[in-house]
Write an enzyme that holds these catalytic residues in place. Structure first.
Site, PDB file in Angstrom:
ATOM      1  N   LEU A  66      -2.742  -9.934   4.716  1.00 23.65           N
ATOM      2  CA  LEU A  66      -2.281 -10.626   3.506  1.00 23.65           C
ATOM      3  C   LEU A  66      -2.147  -9.612   2.373  1.00 23.65           C
ATOM      4  CD1 LEU A  66      -4.583 -13.674   4.131  1.00 23.65           C
ATOM      5  CD2 LEU A  66      -2.084 -13.813   3.889  1.00 23.65           C
ATOM      6  N   PRO A  67      -1.527  -9.994   1.244  1.00 21.59           N
ATOM      7  CA  PRO A  67      -1.299  -8.985   0.197  1.00 21.59           C
ATOM      8  C   PRO A  67      -2.586  -8.402  -0.400  1.00 21.59           C
ATOM      9  CG  PRO A  67       0.185 -10.848  -0.092  1.00 21.59           C
ATOM     10  CD  PRO A  67      -0.776 -11.241   0.993  1.00 21.59           C
ATOM     11  N   LYS A 171      -9.375   3.203   3.801  1.00 23.47           N
ATOM     12  CA  LYS A 171      -7.978   2.894   3.439  1.00 23.47           C
ATOM     13  C   LYS A 171      -7.746   3.118   1.942  1.00 23.47           C
ATOM     14  CE  LYS A 171      -3.806   1.178   3.546  1.00 23.47           C
ATOM     15  NZ  LYS A 171      -2.677   1.812   4.200  1.00 23.47           N
ATOM     16  N   LYS A 239      -2.347  -2.207  -6.592  1.00 18.30           N
ATOM     17  CA  LYS A 239      -3.590  -2.875  -6.167  1.00 18.30           C
ATOM     18  C   LYS A 239      -4.520  -1.913  -5.433  1.00 18.30           C
ATOM     19  CE  LYS A 239      -3.035  -4.368  -2.202  1.00 18.30           C
ATOM     20  NZ  LYS A 239      -3.175  -3.872  -0.833  1.00 18.30           N
TER      21      LYS A 239
END
Ligand code: NDP
Length: 284
Positions: A66-67, A171, A239
Protein backbone atom coordinates in the site's frame (compact mmCIF):
# COMPACT_ATOMS: atom_id res chain seq x y z
CA UNK A 1 -2.22 -24.71 -4.24
CA UNK A 2 -1.82 -21.79 -1.84
CA UNK A 3 -4.40 -19.04 -2.04
CA UNK A 4 -2.93 -15.52 -1.93
CA UNK A 5 -4.99 -12.40 -1.25
CA UNK A 6 -3.26 -9.37 -2.79
CA UNK A 7 -4.02 -5.90 -1.40
CA UNK A 8 -2.66 -2.80 -3.22
CA UNK A 9 -2.77 -3.29 -6.98
CA UNK A 10 -0.81 -0.18 -7.97
CA UNK A 11 2.34 0.49 -9.97
CA UNK A 12 4.15 -2.24 -7.99
CA UNK A 13 1.32 -4.50 -6.84
CA UNK A 14 -0.22 -5.16 -10.26
CA UNK A 15 2.92 -6.55 -11.93
CA UNK A 16 3.86 -8.45 -8.75
CA UNK A 17 0.41 -10.04 -8.67
CA UNK A 18 0.76 -11.05 -12.34
CA UNK A 19 3.99 -12.88 -11.52
CA UNK A 20 2.24 -14.81 -8.74
CA UNK A 21 -0.43 -15.97 -11.19
CA UNK A 22 2.29 -16.95 -13.67
CA UNK A 23 3.87 -19.06 -10.96
CA UNK A 24 0.67 -20.99 -10.34
CA UNK A 25 -0.75 -19.36 -7.22
CA UNK A 26 -4.47 -18.83 -6.75
CA UNK A 27 -4.82 -15.08 -6.54
CA UNK A 28 -7.69 -13.32 -4.74
CA UNK A 29 -8.20 -9.64 -5.50
CA UNK A 30 -10.81 -6.99 -4.75
CA UNK A 31 -11.49 -3.48 -6.03
CA UNK A 32 -10.66 -0.47 -3.93
CA UNK A 33 -11.26 2.53 -6.21
CA UNK A 34 -9.77 1.64 -9.59
CA UNK A 35 -11.31 -1.44 -11.26
CA UNK A 36 -8.77 -1.68 -14.09
CA UNK A 37 -6.12 -3.82 -12.33
CA UNK A 38 -8.77 -6.22 -11.05
CA UNK A 39 -10.17 -6.70 -14.56
CA UNK A 40 -6.69 -7.20 -15.96
CA UNK A 41 -5.83 -9.81 -13.33
CA UNK A 42 -9.17 -11.62 -13.75
CA UNK A 43 -8.32 -12.12 -17.42
CA UNK A 44 -5.16 -13.88 -16.26
CA UNK A 45 -7.11 -16.11 -13.86
CA UNK A 46 -7.38 -14.14 -10.61
CA UNK A 47 -10.53 -14.55 -8.52
CA UNK A 48 -12.46 -11.38 -7.67
CA UNK A 49 -13.74 -11.15 -4.11
CA UNK A 50 -16.48 -8.68 -3.20
CA UNK A 51 -14.63 -7.01 -0.36
CA UNK A 52 -11.30 -6.95 1.40
CA UNK A 53 -12.82 -9.02 4.22
CA UNK A 54 -13.85 -11.77 1.76
CA UNK A 55 -10.40 -11.58 0.23
CA UNK A 56 -8.79 -12.22 3.62
CA UNK A 57 -11.27 -14.94 4.52
CA UNK A 58 -10.62 -16.81 1.24
CA UNK A 59 -6.80 -16.63 1.41
CA UNK A 60 -4.08 -18.55 3.23
CA UNK A 61 -1.58 -15.76 2.74
CA UNK A 62 -2.25 -12.03 2.50
CA UNK A 63 0.22 -9.77 0.70
CA UNK A 64 -0.08 -6.00 1.08
CA UNK A 65 1.80 -3.26 -0.76
CA UNK A 66 0.00 0.00 0.00
CA UNK A 67 1.18 3.62 -0.34
CA UNK A 68 1.94 4.69 3.26
CA UNK A 69 1.53 3.98 6.98
CA UNK A 70 -1.91 5.56 6.79
CA UNK A 71 -3.26 2.87 4.44
CA UNK A 72 -1.38 0.10 6.28
CA UNK A 73 -3.27 1.12 9.41
CA UNK A 74 -6.66 1.77 7.84
CA UNK A 75 -6.67 -1.50 5.87
CA UNK A 76 -4.67 -4.02 7.92
CA UNK A 77 -6.05 -2.93 11.28
CA UNK A 78 -9.64 -2.39 10.11
CA UNK A 79 -12.34 -4.40 11.84
CA UNK A 80 -13.35 -6.12 8.60
CA UNK A 81 -9.84 -7.48 8.09
CA UNK A 82 -9.15 -8.32 11.75
CA UNK A 83 -12.48 -10.22 11.96
CA UNK A 84 -11.35 -12.61 9.22
CA UNK A 85 -7.90 -13.41 10.59
CA UNK A 86 -7.27 -16.91 11.89
CA UNK A 87 -4.06 -18.36 13.29
CA UNK A 88 -3.21 -20.35 10.12
CA UNK A 89 -2.92 -17.18 8.06
CA UNK A 90 0.27 -15.34 7.14
CA UNK A 91 0.73 -11.65 6.28
CA UNK A 92 3.59 -10.63 3.97
CA UNK A 93 3.69 -6.83 4.37
CA UNK A 94 5.60 -5.17 1.48
CA UNK A 95 4.74 -1.45 1.85
CA UNK A 96 7.61 1.01 2.36
CA UNK A 97 6.16 2.11 5.69
CA UNK A 98 7.70 3.02 9.02
CA UNK A 99 9.27 0.48 11.41
CA UNK A 100 6.85 1.71 14.11
CA UNK A 101 3.72 0.98 12.05
CA UNK A 102 5.11 -2.44 11.08
CA UNK A 103 5.66 -3.31 14.74
CA UNK A 104 2.16 -2.11 15.64
CA UNK A 105 0.56 -4.34 12.98
CA UNK A 106 2.74 -7.25 14.03
CA UNK A 107 1.85 -6.94 17.75
CA UNK A 108 -1.88 -7.06 16.99
CA UNK A 109 -1.54 -9.91 14.46
CA UNK A 110 0.76 -11.88 16.75
CA UNK A 111 -1.85 -11.59 19.49
CA UNK A 112 -4.26 -13.38 17.12
CA UNK A 113 -1.68 -16.05 16.21
CA UNK A 114 -1.13 -14.64 12.70
CA UNK A 115 2.49 -14.83 11.50
CA UNK A 116 3.87 -11.69 9.86
CA UNK A 117 6.81 -10.89 7.57
CA UNK A 118 8.09 -7.34 7.14
CA UNK A 119 9.14 -7.48 3.50
CA UNK A 120 9.49 -4.18 1.59
CA UNK A 121 11.00 -4.24 -1.89
CA UNK A 122 13.39 -2.36 -4.14
CA UNK A 123 13.85 -2.50 -7.90
CA UNK A 124 11.12 -0.24 -9.25
CA UNK A 125 8.27 -1.02 -11.60
CA UNK A 126 10.71 -2.55 -14.12
CA UNK A 127 11.90 -5.00 -11.45
CA UNK A 128 8.30 -5.73 -10.46
CA UNK A 129 7.46 -6.56 -14.09
CA UNK A 130 10.51 -8.73 -14.66
CA UNK A 131 10.24 -10.44 -11.28
CA UNK A 132 13.72 -9.24 -10.33
CA UNK A 133 12.91 -7.25 -7.18
CA UNK A 134 15.03 -7.26 -4.04
CA UNK A 135 13.13 -8.17 -0.85
CA UNK A 136 14.40 -6.88 2.52
CA UNK A 137 12.83 -9.38 4.86
CA UNK A 138 12.46 -8.85 8.61
CA UNK A 139 10.93 -11.50 10.85
CA UNK A 140 11.28 -15.09 11.92
CA UNK A 141 13.93 -16.85 9.78
CA UNK A 142 11.79 -20.01 9.52
CA UNK A 143 8.86 -17.98 8.22
CA UNK A 144 11.13 -16.31 5.65
CA UNK A 145 12.15 -19.81 4.50
CA UNK A 146 8.50 -20.92 4.33
CA UNK A 147 7.51 -17.85 2.28
CA UNK A 148 10.55 -17.96 0.00
CA UNK A 149 8.86 -19.64 -2.99
CA UNK A 150 6.17 -16.93 -2.98
CA UNK A 151 8.72 -14.14 -2.75
CA UNK A 152 10.86 -15.78 -5.42
CA UNK A 153 7.94 -15.55 -7.81
CA UNK A 154 8.33 -11.76 -7.57
CA UNK A 155 11.96 -11.23 -6.63
CA UNK A 156 15.48 -12.27 -7.54
CA UNK A 157 17.20 -11.45 -4.23
CA UNK A 158 15.79 -12.05 -0.77
CA UNK A 159 17.83 -10.68 2.12
CA UNK A 160 17.04 -11.60 5.71
CA UNK A 161 17.78 -8.37 7.56
CA UNK A 162 16.59 -8.87 11.15
CA UNK A 163 13.37 -8.88 13.14
CA UNK A 164 10.04 -7.21 12.37
CA UNK A 165 10.72 -3.52 11.67
CA UNK A 166 14.20 -4.17 10.28
CA UNK A 167 12.85 -4.58 6.74
CA UNK A 168 11.16 -1.17 6.89
CA UNK A 169 14.30 0.30 8.51
CA UNK A 170 16.77 -0.83 5.84
CA UNK A 171 14.33 0.25 3.12
CA UNK A 172 14.18 3.76 4.68
CA UNK A 173 17.99 3.87 4.74
CA UNK A 174 18.07 2.88 1.06
CA UNK A 175 15.56 5.61 0.25
CA UNK A 176 17.58 8.20 2.19
CA UNK A 177 20.45 7.56 -0.23
CA UNK A 178 18.26 7.15 -3.31
CA UNK A 179 16.51 10.49 -2.73
CA UNK A 180 19.85 12.31 -2.41
CA UNK A 181 21.42 10.47 -5.36
CA UNK A 182 18.44 11.49 -7.54
CA UNK A 183 18.84 15.22 -6.97
CA UNK A 184 22.62 14.83 -7.13
CA UNK A 185 22.31 13.19 -10.56
CA UNK A 186 20.04 16.00 -11.75
CA UNK A 187 22.63 18.56 -10.59
CA UNK A 188 25.37 16.63 -12.42
CA UNK A 189 23.29 16.69 -15.59
CA UNK A 190 22.53 20.41 -15.20
CA UNK A 191 26.25 21.12 -14.98
CA UNK A 192 27.03 18.78 -17.89
CA UNK A 193 24.47 20.58 -20.04
CA UNK A 194 25.93 23.97 -19.12
CA UNK A 195 29.48 22.80 -19.87
CA UNK A 196 28.40 21.04 -23.07
CA UNK A 197 29.41 17.59 -21.94
CA UNK A 198 27.44 14.91 -23.79
CA UNK A 199 25.22 12.65 -21.74
CA UNK A 200 26.90 9.52 -23.10
CA UNK A 201 30.27 10.80 -21.89
CA UNK A 202 28.79 11.68 -18.48
CA UNK A 203 27.25 8.22 -18.19
CA UNK A 204 30.28 6.29 -19.36
CA UNK A 205 33.05 8.20 -17.61
CA UNK A 206 31.40 9.13 -14.31
CA UNK A 207 29.55 5.82 -14.36
CA UNK A 208 32.95 4.12 -14.18
CA UNK A 209 34.46 6.58 -11.70
CA UNK A 210 33.95 7.36 -8.03
CA UNK A 211 30.85 9.49 -8.69
CA UNK A 212 28.88 6.52 -10.05
CA UNK A 213 25.43 5.73 -8.66
CA UNK A 214 22.39 3.63 -9.52
CA UNK A 215 20.41 6.85 -10.12
CA UNK A 216 23.01 8.26 -12.52
CA UNK A 217 23.01 4.99 -14.45
CA UNK A 218 19.27 4.37 -14.51
CA UNK A 219 17.53 7.75 -14.36
CA UNK A 220 19.74 10.05 -16.43
CA UNK A 221 17.96 9.30 -19.72
CA UNK A 222 14.55 10.29 -18.39
CA UNK A 223 16.10 13.43 -16.89
CA UNK A 224 17.60 14.31 -20.30
CA UNK A 225 14.17 13.85 -21.88
CA UNK A 226 12.46 15.67 -18.99
CA UNK A 227 10.18 12.64 -18.87
CA UNK A 228 8.62 12.57 -15.43
CA UNK A 229 5.98 9.86 -15.89
CA UNK A 230 5.80 7.53 -12.88
CA UNK A 231 7.36 5.02 -12.13
CA UNK A 232 7.73 5.91 -8.53
CA UNK A 233 5.67 8.88 -7.42
CA UNK A 234 7.44 11.85 -5.89
CA UNK A 235 4.91 11.85 -3.03
CA UNK A 236 6.04 8.32 -2.13
CA UNK A 237 9.72 9.32 -2.13
CA UNK A 238 8.85 12.31 0.07
CA UNK A 239 7.16 9.90 2.48
CA UNK A 240 10.29 7.69 2.52
CA UNK A 241 12.68 10.55 3.30
CA UNK A 242 10.27 11.70 6.01
CA UNK A 243 10.46 8.23 7.60
CA UNK A 244 14.28 8.38 7.59
CA UNK A 245 14.35 11.90 9.08
CA UNK A 246 11.72 11.01 11.73
CA UNK A 247 13.46 7.79 12.73
CA UNK A 248 16.80 9.61 13.13
CA UNK A 249 15.25 12.30 15.34
CA UNK A 250 15.47 16.06 15.12
CA UNK A 251 18.23 17.51 12.96
CA UNK A 252 20.26 14.31 13.05
CA UNK A 253 20.36 14.05 9.24
CA UNK A 254 21.06 17.58 7.99
CA UNK A 255 21.41 16.67 4.30
CA UNK A 256 18.33 14.41 4.25
CA UNK A 257 16.33 17.12 6.08
CA UNK A 258 17.32 19.67 3.45
CA UNK A 259 16.51 17.27 0.62
CA UNK A 260 13.16 16.50 2.27
CA UNK A 261 12.29 20.20 2.10
CA UNK A 262 13.12 20.19 -1.64
CA UNK A 263 10.88 17.14 -2.24
CA UNK A 264 8.09 18.83 -0.23
CA UNK A 265 8.37 21.98 -2.36
CA UNK A 266 8.23 20.09 -5.66
CA UNK A 267 5.43 17.82 -4.36
CA UNK A 268 3.03 20.78 -4.29
CA UNK A 269 2.98 20.72 -8.11
CA UNK A 270 4.43 17.36 -9.09
CA UNK A 271 3.68 14.95 -6.24
CA UNK A 272 1.94 12.45 -8.52
CA UNK A 273 4.71 12.55 -11.16
CA UNK A 274 7.88 10.47 -11.02
CA UNK A 275 10.28 11.38 -8.20
CA UNK A 276 12.85 12.36 -10.86
CA UNK A 277 10.71 15.53 -11.23
CA UNK A 278 12.88 16.78 -8.33
CA UNK A 279 15.27 17.52 -11.24
CA UNK A 280 13.05 20.49 -12.10
CA UNK A 281 14.72 22.33 -9.21
CA UNK A 282 18.00 22.43 -11.13
CA UNK A 283 17.39 21.66 -14.82
CA UNK A 284 16.53 24.49 -17.17
P1 NDP B 1 0.57 3.26 -6.20
O1 NDP B 1 0.06 4.57 -5.71
O2 NDP B 1 0.82 3.07 -7.65
O3 NDP B 1 -0.43 2.09 -5.75
C1 NDP B 1 -1.06 2.05 -4.52
C2 NDP B 1 -2.18 1.03 -4.59
O4 NDP B 1 -2.79 0.92 -3.30
C3 NDP B 1 -3.29 1.41 -5.57
O5 NDP B 1 -3.67 0.27 -6.28
C4 NDP B 1 -4.43 1.87 -4.66
O6 NDP B 1 -5.72 1.62 -5.18
C5 NDP B 1 -4.19 0.95 -3.48
N1 NDP B 1 -4.84 1.45 -2.26
C6 NDP B 1 -4.73 2.67 -1.70
N2 NDP B 1 -5.48 2.74 -0.58
C7 NDP B 1 -6.09 1.53 -0.46
C8 NDP B 1 -7.01 0.99 0.46
N3 NDP B 1 -7.44 1.72 1.49
N4 NDP B 1 -7.44 -0.29 0.26
C9 NDP B 1 -6.98 -1.01 -0.77
N5 NDP B 1 -6.12 -0.57 -1.69
C10 NDP B 1 -5.68 0.70 -1.53
O7 NDP B 1 1.90 2.96 -5.34
P2 NDP B 1 3.14 2.00 -5.71
O8 NDP B 1 2.62 0.69 -6.15
O9 NDP B 1 4.11 2.76 -6.53
O10 NDP B 1 3.81 1.86 -4.25
C11 NDP B 1 3.30 1.01 -3.24
C12 NDP B 1 4.34 0.93 -2.12
O11 NDP B 1 5.54 0.36 -2.65
C13 NDP B 1 4.73 2.29 -1.53
O12 NDP B 1 4.97 2.17 -0.16
C14 NDP B 1 6.01 2.63 -2.29
O13 NDP B 1 6.83 3.53 -1.55
C15 NDP B 1 6.63 1.26 -2.45
N6 NDP B 1 7.56 1.11 -3.59
C16 NDP B 1 7.28 1.65 -4.82
C17 NDP B 1 8.18 1.50 -5.87
C18 NDP B 1 7.91 2.07 -7.24
O14 NDP B 1 8.84 2.11 -8.07
N7 NDP B 1 6.69 2.51 -7.57
C19 NDP B 1 9.44 0.76 -5.70
C20 NDP B 1 9.60 0.15 -4.40
C21 NDP B 1 8.69 0.35 -3.38
P3 NDP B 1 -6.49 2.70 -6.10
O15 NDP B 1 -5.63 2.88 -7.33
O16 NDP B 1 -7.79 2.02 -6.39
O17 NDP B 1 -6.60 3.95 -5.29
Amino acid sequence: RQRIGFIGLGAMGLPMAKNLIKNGYILNVSTYRNRTPVDELKELGAVEQNSVSELVSESDIVISILPTDREMESVLLSGEVLDQLTSEKILIEMTSGSPAMMKKVNEIYKGMGVRVLDAPVSGGTAGAEKGTLTVMAGGDAKLVEECKPIMEAMAEKIYVVGQIGAGKAIKAINQLLASIHMIASAEALALAEKLEIETDILKKVVGNSSGASWMLENKIDSLVERNFNPGFKLNLMKKDVQIAVDEAGNDKLPLASYVLDLYKEVANQDGERDFSAIGKKVLV
